[in-house]
Design a protein around this motif. Sequence first.
Motif: not given
Length: 116
Positions: A95-116
């Motif tokens: 009939a109905r469904l509600r879901a709880a969720w949780l996300a855990i991870g690394e956020l970007p940092h100002a010192d992160d470099w993207d070297v391609g």
Amino acid sequence: MKRLRNPRTGIEQGDVEVFSDFEKGGEMWTGSGPRVRRKAVAFAEAYARPPAVHVSVSLWDMDTSAAIRAELVAENITCHGFDIVFRTWADSRAARLRAAWLAIGELPHADDWDVG
């Protein structure tokens, strides 16, 4: 020189209605056989990499006259969001469904470099 940095860990959580089919006679309530419902969730802030995501049932309204068969998973996880996916099959009626969720991870940092 070796530089160590403590990554900023981002934790976000929510609780969303995936569907409510009882009032309007939707297929999760009136149908049979394989059925699926998806609910897209967007993160408030993008992660540096796709985070670990956990989903669980926070509201479960099922008909008990048949076997209760269901699967609840997180799919298509990206840095920006994911899909909550509910599946049922055979003669199970949801009939109905509600879901709880949780996300855990690394956020970007100002010192992160993207070297391609």
